[in-house]
Motif scaffolding. Structure first.
Motif, PDB file in Angstrom:
ATOM      1  N   ASP A  47       8.059 -21.001 -41.410  1.00 48.27           N
ATOM      2  CA  ASP A  47       7.091 -20.709 -42.461  1.00 48.27           C
ATOM      3  C   ASP A  47       5.968 -21.734 -42.433  1.00 48.27           C
ATOM      4  OD1 ASP A  47       7.606 -22.759 -44.907  1.00 48.27           O
ATOM      5  OD2 ASP A  47       9.507 -22.265 -43.960  1.00 48.27           O
ATOM      6  N   GLU A  48       4.819 -21.321 -42.948  1.00 44.78           N
ATOM      7  CA  GLU A  48       3.637 -22.175 -43.013  1.00 44.78           C
ATOM      8  C   GLU A  48       2.984 -21.983 -44.368  1.00 44.78           C
ATOM      9  OE1 GLU A  48       2.273 -24.272 -40.717  1.00 44.78           O
ATOM     10  OE2 GLU A  48       3.829 -23.841 -39.253  1.00 44.78           O
ATOM     11  N   LEU A  49       2.478 -23.058 -44.936  1.00 43.20           N
ATOM     12  CA  LEU A  49       1.708 -23.019 -46.162  1.00 43.20           C
ATOM     13  C   LEU A  49       0.323 -23.539 -45.812  1.00 43.20           C
ATOM     14  CD1 LEU A  49       2.315 -22.281 -49.128  1.00 43.20           C
ATOM     15  CD2 LEU A  49       2.699 -24.702 -49.535  1.00 43.20           C
ATOM     16  N   GLU A  51      -3.634 -24.163 -46.954  1.00 41.33           N
ATOM     17  CA  GLU A  51      -4.458 -24.322 -48.149  1.00 41.33           C
ATOM     18  C   GLU A  51      -5.925 -24.454 -47.775  1.00 41.33           C
ATOM     19  OE1 GLU A  51      -4.813 -27.400 -51.916  1.00 41.33           O
ATOM     20  OE2 GLU A  51      -3.022 -27.440 -50.670  1.00 41.33           O
ATOM     21  N   ILE A  56      -4.390 -20.367 -51.426  1.00 42.09           N
ATOM     22  CA  ILE A  56      -3.227 -20.819 -50.661  1.00 42.09           C
ATOM     23  C   ILE A  56      -2.607 -19.581 -50.019  1.00 42.09           C
ATOM     24  CG2 ILE A  56      -0.907 -21.798 -50.802  1.00 42.09           C
ATOM     25  CD1 ILE A  56      -1.888 -23.540 -53.094  1.00 42.09           C
ATOM     26  N   PHE A  58       0.723 -18.329 -47.760  1.00 41.88           N
ATOM     27  CA  PHE A  58       2.071 -18.630 -47.290  1.00 41.88           C
ATOM     28  C   PHE A  58       2.445 -17.566 -46.264  1.00 41.88           C
ATOM     29  CE2 PHE A  58       6.662 -17.867 -47.550  1.00 41.88           C
ATOM     30  CZ  PHE A  58       7.130 -19.139 -47.259  1.00 41.88           C
ATOM     31  N   ARG A  90       9.169 -23.384 -51.577  1.00 40.78           N
ATOM     32  CA  ARG A  90       8.232 -24.380 -51.054  1.00 40.78           C
ATOM     33  C   ARG A  90       7.279 -24.792 -52.172  1.00 40.78           C
ATOM     34  NH1 ARG A  90      11.357 -24.924 -47.496  1.00 40.78           N
ATOM     35  NH2 ARG A  90      11.119 -24.274 -45.360  1.00 40.78           N
ATOM     36  N   LEU A  92       3.881 -25.834 -53.980  1.00 36.51           N
ATOM     37  CA  LEU A  92       2.502 -25.439 -53.704  1.00 36.51           C
ATOM     38  C   LEU A  92       1.530 -26.611 -53.699  1.00 36.51           C
ATOM     39  CD1 LEU A  92       2.322 -22.128 -55.733  1.00 36.51           C
ATOM     40  CD2 LEU A  92       2.427 -22.405 -53.260  1.00 36.51           C
TER      41      LEU A  92
END
Length: 118
Positions: A47-49, A51, A56, A58, A90, A92
């Motif tokens: 997974d990747e977040l 910004e 944002i 995800f 996750r 934020l």
């Protein structure tokens, strides 16, 4: 080179466009990876977040599910994904408009987007 509010706004727009392009490329890469034959049934989910100044995004590689089996929600200051056999949270690290949460599940890639608040 000019400086001031207009040049900063212009720079920020270009930076946001670059982040959006990177998100699009990452979504495509993960979707292609989900289509690889012979992939292991049991695997760690990547997974990747990501910004930007305005939102944002995800992204999570979770092949083998139906969209109805995945639930994306906000729990406190975290984004959460629930499936029949796992739950992932996750943080934020930013204030978001909770009502702006949208998500999609295509070719094994789950993506969710939230607008930041200022």
């Amino acid at each position: 080179m000019t400086s001031g509010p207009d040049s900063r706004d212009s720079f920020q727009r270009v930076l946001d466009e670059l982040v959006d392009d990177a998100v699009t490329l990452l979504e495509g890469h993960l979707a292609r990876a989900a289509e690889v034959p012979g992939a292991s049934e049991k695997q760690a989910y990547n997974d990747e977040l990501i910004e930007s100044s305005t939102h944002i995004t995800f992204i999570m590689h979770v092949p083998g599910y139906k969209s109805s089996q995945l639930k994306v929600s906000l729990l406190g200051d975290d984004i959460a994904v629930a499936a029949p056999d796992f739950t992932l949270r996750r943080p934020l690290h930013a204030s978001v408009d909770r009502s702006s949460l949208t998500s999609a599940y295509v070719n094994g890639v789950l993506s969710a987007k939230l607008h930041k608040t200022f």
